[in-house]
Design a protein around this motif. Structure first.
Motif, PDB file in Angstrom:
ATOM      1  N   UNK A 118       0.848  -1.193   0.000  1.00 29.62           N
ATOM      2  CA  UNK A 118       0.000   0.000   0.000  1.00 29.62           C
ATOM      3  C   UNK A 118       0.880   1.238   0.000  1.00 29.62           C
ATOM      4  N   UNK A 119       0.331   2.330  -0.486  1.00 31.77           N
ATOM      5  CA  UNK A 119       1.015   3.625  -0.429  1.00 31.77           C
ATOM      6  C   UNK A 119       0.281   4.578   0.504  1.00 31.77           C
ATOM      7  N   UNK A 120      -0.687   4.051   1.248  1.00 41.47           N
ATOM      8  CA  UNK A 120      -1.532   4.884   2.096  1.00 41.47           C
ATOM      9  C   UNK A 120      -1.151   4.760   3.565  1.00 41.47           C
ATOM     10  N   UNK A 121      -0.895   5.902   4.187  1.00 42.54           N
ATOM     11  CA  UNK A 121      -0.699   5.969   5.632  1.00 42.54           C
ATOM     12  C   UNK A 121      -2.031   6.376   6.237  1.00 42.54           C
ATOM     13  N   UNK A 122      -2.692   5.436   6.899  1.00 42.74           N
ATOM     14  CA  UNK A 122      -4.021   5.682   7.439  1.00 42.74           C
ATOM     15  C   UNK A 122      -3.927   6.366   8.803  1.00 42.74           C
ATOM     16  N   UNK A 123      -4.274   7.643   8.838  1.00 44.65           N
ATOM     17  CA  UNK A 123      -4.277   8.365  10.113  1.00 44.65           C
ATOM     18  C   UNK A 123      -5.694   8.479  10.679  1.00 44.65           C
ATOM     19  N   UNK A 124      -6.661   7.898   9.976  1.00 48.91           N
ATOM     20  CA  UNK A 124      -8.042   7.912  10.455  1.00 48.91           C
ATOM     21  C   UNK A 124      -8.250   6.749  11.433  1.00 48.91           C
ATOM     22  N   UNK A 125      -7.486   6.776  12.519  1.00 45.89           N
ATOM     23  CA  UNK A 125      -7.504   5.659  13.455  1.00 45.89           C
ATOM     24  C   UNK A 125      -8.758   5.639  14.317  1.00 45.89           C
ATOM     25  N   UNK A 126      -9.418   6.788  14.454  1.00 45.13           N
ATOM     26  CA  UNK A 126     -10.611   6.812  15.295  1.00 45.13           C
ATOM     27  C   UNK A 126     -11.679   5.875  14.734  1.00 45.13           C
ATOM     28  N   UNK A 127     -11.746   5.763  13.419  1.00 45.95           N
ATOM     29  CA  UNK A 127     -12.766   4.922  12.799  1.00 45.95           C
ATOM     30  C   UNK A 127     -12.438   3.438  12.869  1.00 45.95           C
ATOM     31  N   UNK A 128     -11.482   3.080  13.722  1.00 52.25           N
ATOM     32  CA  UNK A 128     -11.213   1.664  13.974  1.00 52.25           C
ATOM     33  C   UNK A 128     -12.442   0.983  14.575  1.00 52.25           C
ATOM     34  N   UNK A 129     -13.362   1.797  15.109  1.00 51.87           N
ATOM     35  CA  UNK A 129     -14.576   1.217  15.696  1.00 51.87           C
ATOM     36  C   UNK A 129     -15.385   0.427  14.659  1.00 51.87           C
ATOM     37  N   UNK A 130     -15.246   0.796  13.378  1.00 53.74           N
ATOM     38  CA  UNK A 130     -15.947   0.059  12.330  1.00 53.74           C
ATOM     39  C   UNK A 130     -15.457  -1.372  12.227  1.00 53.74           C
ATOM     40  N   UNK A 131     -14.147  -1.563  12.406  1.00 50.76           N
ATOM     41  CA  UNK A 131     -13.588  -2.910  12.396  1.00 50.76           C
ATOM     42  C   UNK A 131     -14.019  -3.675  13.654  1.00 50.76           C
ATOM     43  N   UNK A 132     -14.141  -2.953  14.752  1.00 50.48           N
ATOM     44  CA  UNK A 132     -14.612  -3.586  15.990  1.00 50.48           C
ATOM     45  C   UNK A 132     -16.038  -4.091  15.798  1.00 50.48           C
ATOM     46  N   UNK A 133     -16.886  -3.274  15.171  1.00 53.48           N
ATOM     47  CA  UNK A 133     -18.263  -3.682  14.942  1.00 53.48           C
ATOM     48  C   UNK A 133     -18.321  -4.912  14.036  1.00 53.48           C
ATOM     49  N   UNK A 134     -17.464  -4.941  13.023  1.00 52.51           N
ATOM     50  CA  UNK A 134     -17.387  -6.124  12.166  1.00 52.51           C
ATOM     51  C   UNK A 134     -17.035  -7.350  12.987  1.00 52.51           C
ATOM     52  N   UNK A 135     -16.052  -7.211  13.870  1.00 55.56           N
ATOM     53  CA  UNK A 135     -15.631  -8.331  14.707  1.00 55.56           C
ATOM     54  C   UNK A 135     -16.759  -8.787  15.634  1.00 55.56           C
ATOM     55  N   UNK A 136     -17.519  -7.835  16.159  1.00 56.38           N
ATOM     56  CA  UNK A 136     -18.648  -8.161  17.030  1.00 56.38           C
ATOM     57  C   UNK A 136     -19.676  -9.000  16.271  1.00 56.38           C
ATOM     58  N   UNK A 137     -19.995  -8.590  15.051  1.00 57.54           N
ATOM     59  CA  UNK A 137     -20.984  -9.307  14.244  1.00 57.54           C
ATOM     60  C   UNK A 137     -20.485 -10.710  13.886  1.00 57.54           C
ATOM     61  N   UNK A 138     -19.217 -10.788  13.460  1.00 58.00           N
ATOM     62  CA  UNK A 138     -18.648 -12.085  13.093  1.00 58.00           C
ATOM     63  C   UNK A 138     -18.610 -13.012  14.304  1.00 58.00           C
ATOM     64  N   UNK A 139     -18.196 -12.480  15.434  1.00 58.22           N
ATOM     65  CA  UNK A 139     -18.118 -13.270  16.660  1.00 58.22           C
ATOM     66  C   UNK A 139     -19.492 -13.781  17.082  1.00 58.22           C
ATOM     67  N   UNK A 140     -20.508 -12.924  16.960  1.00 58.67           N
ATOM     68  CA  UNK A 140     -21.863 -13.310  17.364  1.00 58.67           C
ATOM     69  C   UNK A 140     -22.428 -14.397  16.467  1.00 58.67           C
ATOM     70  N   UNK A 141     -22.154 -14.320  15.167  1.00 55.35           N
ATOM     71  CA  UNK A 141     -22.715 -15.289  14.214  1.00 55.35           C
ATOM     72  C   UNK A 141     -21.914 -16.593  14.190  1.00 55.35           C
ATOM     73  N   UNK A 142     -20.588 -16.470  14.241  1.00 56.29           N
ATOM     74  CA  UNK A 142     -19.734 -17.660  14.126  1.00 56.29           C
ATOM     75  C   UNK A 142     -19.377 -18.271  15.473  1.00 56.29           C
ATOM     76  N   UNK A 143     -19.439 -17.470  16.528  1.00 60.17           N
ATOM     77  CA  UNK A 143     -19.037 -17.963  17.844  1.00 60.17           C
ATOM     78  C   UNK A 143     -17.539 -18.016  18.031  1.00 60.17           C
ATOM     79  N   UNK A 144     -16.770 -17.477  17.078  1.00 56.63           N
ATOM     80  CA  UNK A 144     -15.310 -17.533  17.136  1.00 56.63           C
ATOM     81  C   UNK A 144     -14.708 -16.137  17.215  1.00 56.63           C
ATOM     82  N   UNK A 145     -14.009 -15.832  18.304  1.00 55.66           N
ATOM     83  CA  UNK A 145     -13.328 -14.554  18.455  1.00 55.66           C
ATOM     84  C   UNK A 145     -12.130 -14.478  17.509  1.00 55.66           C
ATOM     85  N   UNK A 146     -11.460 -15.607  17.323  1.00 58.56           N
ATOM     86  CA  UNK A 146     -10.292 -15.655  16.435  1.00 58.56           C
ATOM     87  C   UNK A 146     -10.694 -15.286  15.011  1.00 58.56           C
ATOM     88  N   UNK A 147     -11.764 -15.907  14.516  1.00 62.56           N
ATOM     89  CA  UNK A 147     -12.229 -15.594  13.162  1.00 62.56           C
ATOM     90  C   UNK A 147     -12.742 -14.159  13.068  1.00 62.56           C
TER      91      UNK A 147
END
Length: 455
Positions: A118-147
């Motif tokens: 990549x050539x992009x330096x991502x300084x929009x770190x506050x929006x990491x919450x979007x990845x957290x929400x993805x993890x919450x949904x995946x964890x709830x449906x799959x039952x796997x925190x690792x996945x």
């Protein structure tokens, strides 16, 4: 572990208007800007974020109640509350493992920069919450925190790759050099891209119908304040708000569309000096590479097409919410569908007509998948006690960002055949999108060369 969590939480609690300018000031100093220039750019960026947030809040506060009144007039009862992005962000941060996502995003970005992925330096770190929400949904449906973390990490990789390939189009639209948008909402462009390709075969769709095109043909009726007034008044009329309240809503709509471009100029004022300094700094050390600064989507907020699209989609969303069988979401806090307007802006190159069509066609995707996610989000709210949900009701987000990615990869992680097949198809569409945007970038480069030769 608690100490690390507290440190990250303290930093993120500052919010984007404080956190991002601090990061940008540090970046400015690293690339040898004078302190006064870096400080000035950082503070101006903070002002731009605050200003944009105020206008968006004002717009949602004005139009949201009118939209809700429209639904009430239909007599339809929908028991999934639309809490918008703020409610879901609060829920995401309440997840016990949320703080681990912050260093994961930084680590992936550093590795990808070092390996030239990549050539992009991502300084929009506050929006990491979007990845957290993805993890919450995946964890709830799959039952796997690792996945859950695997899918979130994949999302981080894909958002950096799509940020790279979108950069030239974003620069063309915003006229801000050296920056791109790293917000994951752009992943929805993967679904919009083939739909936009289909529009190529429809007569009349290949005209570039944007705000400037409207101004040339409609004159004063295409001016920001006039468009905002007319559209908002019509929403008030459909909501049966009465003459006085409809006119008031019209003036509020006019104010919002007038102020958006004004505030957007602050982003250019803040980012151009940092972008120039970063480019000069990097060229001295990495002559064969071009680097971009990845920021939140509001750097594109000065594009009027985004706001005209979101307003025109309001009656579409409300109508479909009432008519679609199986929908359980009452659009309210998320009624301004930026989750489709921003990626549609990039995919169509700012073609207003295409943006509205793509938004209308994909609105059912948002409604049905936000309905699907409602039990998961509600369970998280009750477990963490971070958001109070009335008994017998659910909470969700009617215009949840990139719902297709979250749904398909969550069910793929659960081992479901449909989810796995859908995820494979989605990745194939991502490759198609990536290659298609690279072809478009070459055309943009050729256009810029012609303009340079003429100048």
């Amino acid at each position: 572990m608690n100490i690390i969590q507290s440190i990250f939480q303290y930093i993120l609690d500052m919010g984007a208007p404080v956190f991002v300018p601090i990061i940008m000031i540090i970046v400015g100093l690293i690339v040898k800007m004078k302190f006064r220039d870096a400080f000035s750019s950082g503070i101006t960026l903070g002002v731009a974020f605050v200003g944009m947030s105020l206008i968006i809040g004002f717009m949602m506060g004005s139009i949201g109640p009118a939209a809700q009144q429209f639904v009430k007039n239909t007599g339809i009862e929908l028991n999934a509350i639309d809490g918008g992005w703020t409610a879901l962000a609060a829920l995401a941060w309440a997840w016990p493992l949320a703080f681990l996502m912050f260093p994961l995003q930084i680590g992936i970005n550093i590795v990808m920069l070092a390996t030239k992925q990549t050539n992009t330096l991502n300084v929009d770190l506050w929006n990491v919450w979007g990845k957290i929400l993805t993890a919450v949904i995946v964890s709830a449906i799959s039952g796997s925190v690792v996945l859950a973390f695997v899918v979130a990490a994949l999302q981080m990789v894909l958002e950096l790759k799509i940020s790279d390939v979108n950069q030239k189009q974003i620069q063309k639209l915003t006229q801000i050099p050296g920056v791109t948008t790293t917000h994951s909402m752009n992943l929805f462009g993967v679904l919009l891209y083939p739909l936009n390709k289909l529009l190529d075969f429809i007569p009349g769709m290949n005209k570039q119908i944007d705000a400037n095109w409207l101004k040339q043909r409609l004159g004063i009726f295409a001016e920001n304040h006039i468009m905002g007034f007319i559209i908002a008044v019509l929403i008030g009329v459909f909501a049966q708000m009465g003459v006085a309240k409809s006119l008031t809503l019209g003036v509020q709509g006019a104010a919002a569309l007038t102020l958006f471009p004004m505030v957007s100029k602050l982003f250019m004022q803040a980012l151009s000096p940092i972008s120039d300094a970063t480019s000069e700094f990097m060229q001295k050390r990495f002559k064969d590479r071009e680097f971009y600064i990845g920021l939140d989507w509001p750097i594109m907020a000065g594009c009027n097409e985004i706001w005209v699209t979101t307003i025109l989609l309001i009656p579409v969303m409300l109508g479909l919410a009432v008519l679609l069988p199986g929908n359980n979401v009452l659009p309210f806090a998320g009624i301004i569908n930026l989750s489709v307007a921003v990626p549609a802006m990039i995919v169509t190159g700012g073609n207003l007509l295409r943006m509205v069509i793509l938004g209308a066609v994909t609105t059912p995707v948002f409604l049905y998948l936000s309905t699907s996610f409602a039990p998961i989000v509600t369970n998280l709210a009750k477990t963490t006690k971070s958001v109070d949900v009335p008994s017998g009701q659910l909470i969700t987000w009617s215009t949840i960002e990139y719902p297709d990615f979250r749904y398909l990869f969550a069910h793929a992680a659960n081992g479901e055949i449909i989810g796995i097949a859908g995820a494979i198809v989605w990745l194939g569409l991502f490759v198609w999108y990536y290659k298609g945007m690279k072809v478009r970038n070459k055309k943009i480069d050729q256009e810029n060369e012609k303009l340079g030769n003429i100048a």
